[in-house]
Motif scaffolding. Structure first.
Motif, mmCIF file in Angstrom:
data_model
loop_
_atom_site.group_PDB
_atom_site.id
_atom_site.type_symbol
_atom_site.label_atom_id
_atom_site.label_comp_id
_atom_site.label_asym_id
_atom_site.label_seq_id
_atom_site.Cartn_x
_atom_site.Cartn_y
_atom_site.Cartn_z
ATOM 1 N N GLU A 93 53.071 75.170 142.697
ATOM 2 C CA GLU A 93 52.706 76.246 143.499
ATOM 3 C C GLU A 93 53.730 76.017 145.012
ATOM 4 O OE1 GLU A 93 50.232 74.607 142.710
ATOM 5 O OE2 GLU A 93 49.280 75.462 141.545
ATOM 6 N N VAL A 94 54.740 77.472 145.257
ATOM 7 C CA VAL A 94 55.711 76.671 146.201
ATOM 8 C C VAL A 94 56.092 78.176 146.897
ATOM 9 C CG1 VAL A 94 58.033 76.873 146.164
ATOM 10 C CG2 VAL A 94 57.158 75.389 145.283
ATOM 11 N N ALA A 95 55.302 79.083 146.701
ATOM 12 C CA ALA A 95 54.981 80.271 147.904
ATOM 13 C C ALA A 95 54.685 80.947 146.602
ATOM 14 C CB ALA A 95 57.098 80.674 148.212
ATOM 15 N N PHE A 96 53.808 82.422 147.339
ATOM 16 C CA PHE A 96 53.599 82.928 147.099
ATOM 17 C C PHE A 96 53.307 84.958 147.654
ATOM 18 C CE2 PHE A 96 48.375 85.821 147.109
ATOM 19 C CZ PHE A 96 48.662 85.639 145.667
ATOM 20 N N VAL A 97 53.756 85.621 146.531
ATOM 21 C CA VAL A 97 54.120 87.085 146.915
ATOM 22 C C VAL A 97 53.265 87.814 146.734
ATOM 23 C CG1 VAL A 97 55.712 88.855 146.501
ATOM 24 C CG2 VAL A 97 56.764 86.982 146.479
ATOM 25 N N VAL A 98 52.766 89.078 148.035
ATOM 26 C CA VAL A 98 51.963 90.333 147.526
ATOM 27 C C VAL A 98 53.116 91.006 147.661
ATOM 28 C CG1 VAL A 98 49.900 91.457 148.584
ATOM 29 C CG2 VAL A 98 50.475 88.658 148.480
ATOM 30 N N ALA A 99 52.375 91.894 146.300
ATOM 31 C CA ALA A 99 53.276 93.544 145.747
ATOM 32 C C ALA A 99 52.289 94.299 146.069
ATOM 33 C CB ALA A 99 54.330 93.022 145.157
ATOM 34 N N GLU A 100 52.986 95.274 145.795
ATOM 35 C CA GLU A 100 52.285 96.846 145.465
ATOM 36 C C GLU A 100 51.666 97.112 143.431
ATOM 37 O OE1 GLU A 100 54.271 100.840 146.097
ATOM 38 O OE2 GLU A 100 53.819 100.073 148.127
ATOM 39 N N ASP A 101 52.684 96.294 142.811
ATOM 40 C CA ASP A 101 51.374 96.208 141.415
ATOM 41 C C ASP A 101 52.488 94.818 141.184
ATOM 42 O OD1 ASP A 101 54.416 96.073 140.168
ATOM 43 O OD2 ASP A 101 54.792 98.185 140.787
ATOM 44 N N ARG A 102 51.699 94.284 139.308
ATOM 45 C CA ARG A 102 52.634 92.998 139.284
ATOM 46 C C ARG A 102 53.614 92.662 138.721
ATOM 47 N NH1 ARG A 102 47.785 91.725 134.858
ATOM 48 N NH2 ARG A 102 47.364 93.018 135.907
ATOM 49 N N TYR A 103 54.230 93.513 138.329
ATOM 50 C CA TYR A 103 55.604 93.327 137.998
ATOM 51 C C TYR A 103 56.515 93.180 139.573
ATOM 52 C CZ TYR A 103 53.581 95.812 134.070
ATOM 53 O OH TYR A 103 52.620 95.957 133.132
ATOM 54 N N ALA A 104 56.353 94.338 140.475
ATOM 55 C CA ALA A 104 57.009 94.175 141.838
ATOM 56 C C ALA A 104 57.256 92.628 142.120
ATOM 57 C CB ALA A 104 56.856 95.171 142.264
#
Ligand code: MCN
Ligand code: CUN
Length: 779
Positions: A93-104
Motif C-alpha cells: 500500500e502506497v497511497a489511498f484515494v477517497v472519492a465520490e464513487d469507486r470508479y473515480a
C-alpha cells in the motif's frame, strides 16, 4: 438439522460488507507498489487531488503527521500502513484515494506519480540470511539482517542421542509452498466516524471483531467504548480475515478526514497479492527408526518465510504457531524442532488457510516423513502407521514437545478408514497393475494409494499459556431467556460460513430444552456481544461452544431456584429433565422452562439472594486444547504420459468428539478435503526472481472445483474430549490439515515404479511429468 442461516443465504439475502451503503458514503482505493523492493523517491498527488470527484488523497506522509504510518501486527512487529521510506513487497500500500464513487477512486490512482528507485529483492527464504542479502527492514532499529526469530521445542540433546544410536535414519527436504486462502468475498471495511459523538463505527468482514476493536483503540488512541466493530455476514474467511489490513486503517483515516463514511473493498488480485497468505515453510525432516519400523525420534529444521512484515496471527508465545505438534499421532522417544523466521520481499502473513496455527505444516511433514520411511524400509505405509500410532491407554498423552493430548483412539479410526477403503483389495489390484506395467503393458493410468493420519491441537487457549498482543484467549457468553421463553445468546466468535447461528442455538436447546427456532444467536457486533478473541484455529466450538454450554447450565440452575419458589419445594428436591424441573418422586409436579421464564419476570416472590429474570453470563477459560484426529485414504490415477492426476476416491474418518451438528461437520470436512486437493495438485503463490507475484488471479492461482473432487466417503468415530463440557472438539480445519499429505502420498505411491521418493506440492501435470522423466522403471 439444516442451517438456520441458509434461509437467507440460499435466497441471496445475506448482508455482506459491500451490501452496506450508508448515506453520503465515499469510496476508497489503494495505490499499490509495482516493485517488490524499492526506495520511494517522491510521490506527487497534485493531479489526483485535482480530480473533480476526489475528496482526499492520503499518503504515508499524511499518516506520519498522525503517527499512523506504521501499525503493530498481531505478532508485535510493525507494518507500514502506507509506505514512507521503501516498498517491501509487490502490491504494498502506497497511497489511498477517497472519492465520490469507486470508479473515480480507481481512476484517480492512475494520476498519482510515484518515483521509485528499485532495489534487489529477497525472494528465496533460504537466501534471506546470506551475508550479502539486502536488509529489508532497515526501518527497524538494530535490524542488520533479515532474521526475525529462532524458536524451538522438544529436547534437542535427547533427540540427538536417539539419532546417534538409531539403526535407520532418513532425511528429506519438504517444502510446504506459499498458498492463499482465497475466500470468495475479498476483504473490506466501511469506516464511519461521527465527529459530534466521537463514535467510530467500522463495518468489516473480520473474523475477530473484539480483538480488532481493542487494537484500533490502542493504535489510534481512540477510546474503546467509542469504537464499534460490526462484522456482518462474511463470505469465507479461512484465516485471511484475521489480520488488520492497511486498507481498514486508511478507511478510518479517510472517514475522519472527510467527515463521511468511507468504504474500501479490495478486488481479487489485491486479495491474492497483499493479504494474509499461508505456509511457505521450508522444512528438513529426519526420522530415526529401528529396521523393523519402530519410529524412535524426529528432528526438524525449518526456514519460515514471513514476508516483509511479521503479520502472522498466533498466540504470542508461539512464533511458529503450534508447529511443535509435529510428532503427530505417533509414539516417539524424543523430538526436537527448530524454526527460523525470516523476512523476504513478499506479502506478510503465514498463518491462514485452515492451518490450526501451522498444524497443517506439521501434519504434512510428519505424514510425508512416514511415507519416506516406509519407502526406505519397503514397508506398507498403513502397517508402519498402525505399528507406531499412540494406543488408547496412553491418553491423556504428554507429547515430547510439551502438549497433553486429551483423548483418542487412533487404531480404531485408522482401521475404520482401511475397512471403508477396502485397503487390501486396493493394494492387490495395484500390485497386479504394476506387474502388468513392468511386463511391458503400459495401457491406462497408474494407481496410487495414499494415507495420512493427523492429530490437531485446537481451541486456543488456556489464559496462562496463550494470548494475542497481551489479550487472553478466554471467551465470554451471555444468555437471556425472555418472559415468553424465547432466548437470545450472545457470543464473541464470528461465523464466516461455519453455521454458528445453528450450532450454538443447538447447544442451548440441548441444555435447556428450548426449541432451536426459539433461540437467536447474536454475534459479530462489539456493541452487542461480550468480549472474546474471535474465530480462528477452530477455537469456536472448544472455547465459545463450551462457554455456551456453561452459560446455559447457569441459566438452568437459576431456573431451578425459580421453580423451587413456584412449587414451594427445596431446590435440592428438584430434578431436571430436558425442558423442565420436577419434584423428585412426583414426575407430574413440575414447571417447564417457559413457565419458569415467565414466573422469573413476574411478581412471584423469589428466595433470598435470587435475582429476578432468567439470564446469565460467563467467561470460559479452557483448561486445555482439544485434540481432534482422523485417518484419510486417497486413491489417485496418474497418467505418466501427461502427468495428469485424477483423484478417484477419498475416504475420510474424522473424530472431533461429540458432533453438535453432523451435517455441518460433514460440510466442514468436505470443504477441507477440497482444500487439500487444491493445495496438493494446483494452488501456488509463486514469485519470479524480481519478486513479481505470479499467482495474482484465478487464471494463475487455481482453485479446485467439483470436477477435480471425487464424491467424498466420510466415516466417523467419537472420542469425547474429557475436559469440554459437551465433549466436543473443533473440526473446522481438520480436513485441510489432514488431506494434502494423503493426496501427495497417493501420487508418489503411484510413481513408485519410477523410484520417486519425494516431490513438492503442487503436483501439477508438468511437475509430475518432469519428476519421472529419465527415470527407469524399477521393481
Ligand atoms: N461443529 C460441530 N461439532 C463439533 C465441532 C464443530 O457441530 N464437534 C460445528 C461448529 O459448531 C461450527 C462448525 O462445526 O458450526 C465449525 O466449528 P469449529 O471447528 O469450532 O471451527 P470454528 O467455528 O472456530 O471455525 C473456524 C474454522 C477455521 S479456523 C477456518 S480457517 C475455516 C473453518 O472454520 N474457515 C471457514 N471452516 C470454514 N468454513 C466456512 N464455510 N468458511 C470459512 O471461512
Ligand atoms: Cu489458520 S486459518 Mo483459521 O485459523 O482462521
Amino acid at each position: 438439522m439444516h442451517r438456520k442461516e441458509d434461509a437467507r443465504f440460499v435466497r441471496g439475502r445475506g448482508t455482506y460488507v459491500d451490501d452496506v451503503n450508508l448515506p453520503g458514503m465515499l469510496h476508497g482505493a489503494v495505490l499499490r507498489s509495482p516493485y517488490a523492493h524499492a526506495r520511494i523517491v517522491s510521490i506527487d498527488t497534485a493531479a489526483a487531488q485535482a480530480h473533480p470527484k476526489v475528496k482526499a488523497v492520503i499518503t504515508g506522509q499524511t499518516l506520519e503527521g498522525l503517527k499512523l504510518a506504521w501499525m503493530p501486527t498481531l505478532s508485535a512487529d510493525t507494518q507500514a500502513v502506507l509506505a514512507t521510506d521503501k516498498v517491501r513487497f509487490q502490491g504494498q500500500e502506497v497511497a489511498f484515494v477517497v472519492a465520490e464513487d469507486r470508479y473515480a477512486a480507481r481512476d484517480a490512482l492512475e494520476l498519482i506519480d510515484v518515483e521509485y528507485e528499485p532495489l534487489t529483492a529477497v525472494v528465496d527464504a533460504r537466501r534471506a540470511l546470506d551475508p550479502d542479502a539486502p536488509v529489508i527492514r532497515d526501518d527497524k532499529e538494530g535490524q542488520a539482517d533479515n532474521h526475525i526469530f529462532d524458536w524451538g521445542a522438544g529436547d534437542e540433546a535427547a533427540t540427538d542421542a536417539v539419532f546417534a544410536s538409531a539403526e535407520v535414519v532418513v532425511a528429506q527436504d519438504v517444502l510446504y509452498p506459499r498458498v492463499h486462502p482465497a475466500p470468495l468475498e475479498t476483504c473490506g471495511a466501511i469506516a464511519d466516524f461521527d465527529a459530534v459523538t466521537g463514535k467510530l463505527t467500522i463495518w468489516c468482514n473480520t473474523q475477530a471483531p473484539h480483538a480488532h476493536r481493542t487494537v484500533y483503540a490502542l493504535v489510534a488512541g481512540l477510546p474503546e467504548h467509542k469504537i464499534r466493530v460490526i462484522s456482518p455476514d462474511v463470505g469465507g474467511g479461512f484465516g485471511n480475515k484475521v489480520p488488520i489490513y492497511p486498507g481498514y486503517v486508511c478507511a478510518i483515516v479517510g472517514s475522519i478526514v472527510t467527515g463521511k463514511p468511507v468504504k474500501w473493498m479490495e478486488d481479487r488480485s489485491e486479495n491474492l497479492m497483499s493479504t494474509g497468505f499461508a505456509r511457505d515453510y521450508h522444512m528438513r525432516g529426519e526420522v530415526a527408526a529401528t529396521r523393523d519400523g519402530n519410529i524412535r525420534a524426529l528432528r526438524v529444521k525449518v526456514i519460515a518465510d514471513h514476508g516483509a512484515f511479521n503479520g502472522t496471527a498466533q498466540p504470542t508465545k508461539f512464533p511458529a504457531g503450534f508447529f511443535h505438534v509435529f510428532t503427530g499421532s505417533y509414539d516417539v522417544e524424543a523430538a526436537h524442532c527448530a524454526v527460523t523466521g525470516v523476512y523476504t520481499n513478499k506479502a506478510p502473513g503465514g498463518v491462514a488457510y485452515a492451518c490450526s496455527f501451522r498444524i497443517t505444516e506439521a501434519a504434512y511433514l510428519i505424514e510425508r516423513m512416514i511415507d519416506v520411511l516406509a519407502y526406505e524400509l519397503k514397508m506398507d505405509p498403513a502397517e508402519l502407521r498402525m505399528k507406531n500410532l499412540l494406543k488408547p491407554e496412553q491418553f491423556p498423552y504428554p507429547s515430547p514437545t510439551g502438549w497433553e493430548y486429551d483423548s483418542g483412539d487412533y487404531p480404531r479410526a485408522l482401521q475404520l478408514a482401511l475397512d471403508m477403503a477396502g485397503y487390501d483389495e486396493l493394494r492387490a489390484a495395484q500390485q497386479q497393475q504394476r506387474e502388468r506395467w513392468l511386463a511391458g503393458d503400459r495401457t491406462g493410468p497408474l494407481t496410487g494409494i495414499g494415507l495420512s493420519f493427523f492429530t490437531e491441537a485446537v481451541g486456543a487457549g488456556p489464559r496462562k499459556h496463550m494470548d494475542i498482543l497481551g489479550l487472553g484467549m478466554a471467551d465470554g457468553a451471555e444468555l437471556r431467556v425472555h418472559p415468553t421463553g424465547k432466548a437470545v445468546l450472545r457470543i464473541s466468535v464470528q461465523s464466516q460460513g461455519q453455521g454458528h447461528e445453528t450450532t450454538y442455538a443447538q447447544i442451548v436447546a440441548e441444555e435447556l430444552g428450548i426449541p432451536v427456532d426459539d433461540i437467536d444467536v447474536v454475534h459479530g457486533d462489539t456493541d452487542q456481544t461480550p468480549f472474546g478473541l474471535g474465530t480462528y484455529g477452530s477455537r469456536s466450538t472448544p472455547v465459545s461452544g463450551a462457554a455456551t454450554a456453561v452459560v446455559a447450565r447457569k441459566v438452568r440452575e437459576r431456573a431451578r431456584q425459580v421453580a423451587s419458589a413456584m412449587l414451594e419445594v427445596d431446590p435440592g428436591d428438584l430434578e431436571w429433565e430436558k425442558g423442565r424441573w420436577f419434584v423428585r418422586g412426583d414426575q407430574g409436579q413440575g414447571r417447564t422452562i417457559q413457565e419458569i421464564a415467565l414466573a422469573a419476570h413476574s411478581s412471584l416472590e423469589l428466595p433470598e439472594g435470587i435475582e429476578g429474570h432468567l439470564d446469565a453470563t460467563t467467561v470460559y477459560n479452557p483448561p486445555n486444547l482439544t485434540f481432534p484426529f482422523g485417518a484419510y485414504i486417497c486413491v489417485v490415477d496418474v497418467d505418466p504420459g501427461t502427468g495428469q492426476v485424477k483423484v478417484r476416491r477419498f475416504v475420510a474418518v474424522d473424530d472431533c468428539g461429540v458432533r453438535i451438528n453432523p451435517t455441518i461437520v460433514e460440510g466442514q470436512v468436505h470443504g477441507g478435503l477440497a482444500d487439500g486437493v487444491g493445495m496438493a495438485l494446483m494452488q501456488l503463490i509463486a514469485f519470479d526472481e524480481d519478486g513479481n507475484c505470479l499467482g495474482a488471479s484465478f487464471m494463475d492461482y487455481l482453485l479446485p472445483t467439483s470436477m477435480e473432487c471425487p464424491s467424498w466417503e466420510l466415516g466417523e468415530t467419537v472420542t469425547p474430549s474429557p475436559h469440554h463440557p459437551i465433549g466436543a472438539k473443533g473440526v473446522g480445519e481438520s480436513a485441510t490439515v489432514g488431506s494434502p499429505a494423503a493426496v501427495v502420498n497417493a501420487v508418489l505411491d503411484a510413481l513408485k515404479p519410477y523410484g520417486v521418493r519425494h516431490a513438492d506440492m503442487p503436483l501439477t501435470p508438468a511437475h509430475v511429468w518432469r519428476a519421472i522423466q529419465g527415470r527407469p522403471l524399477r521393481t
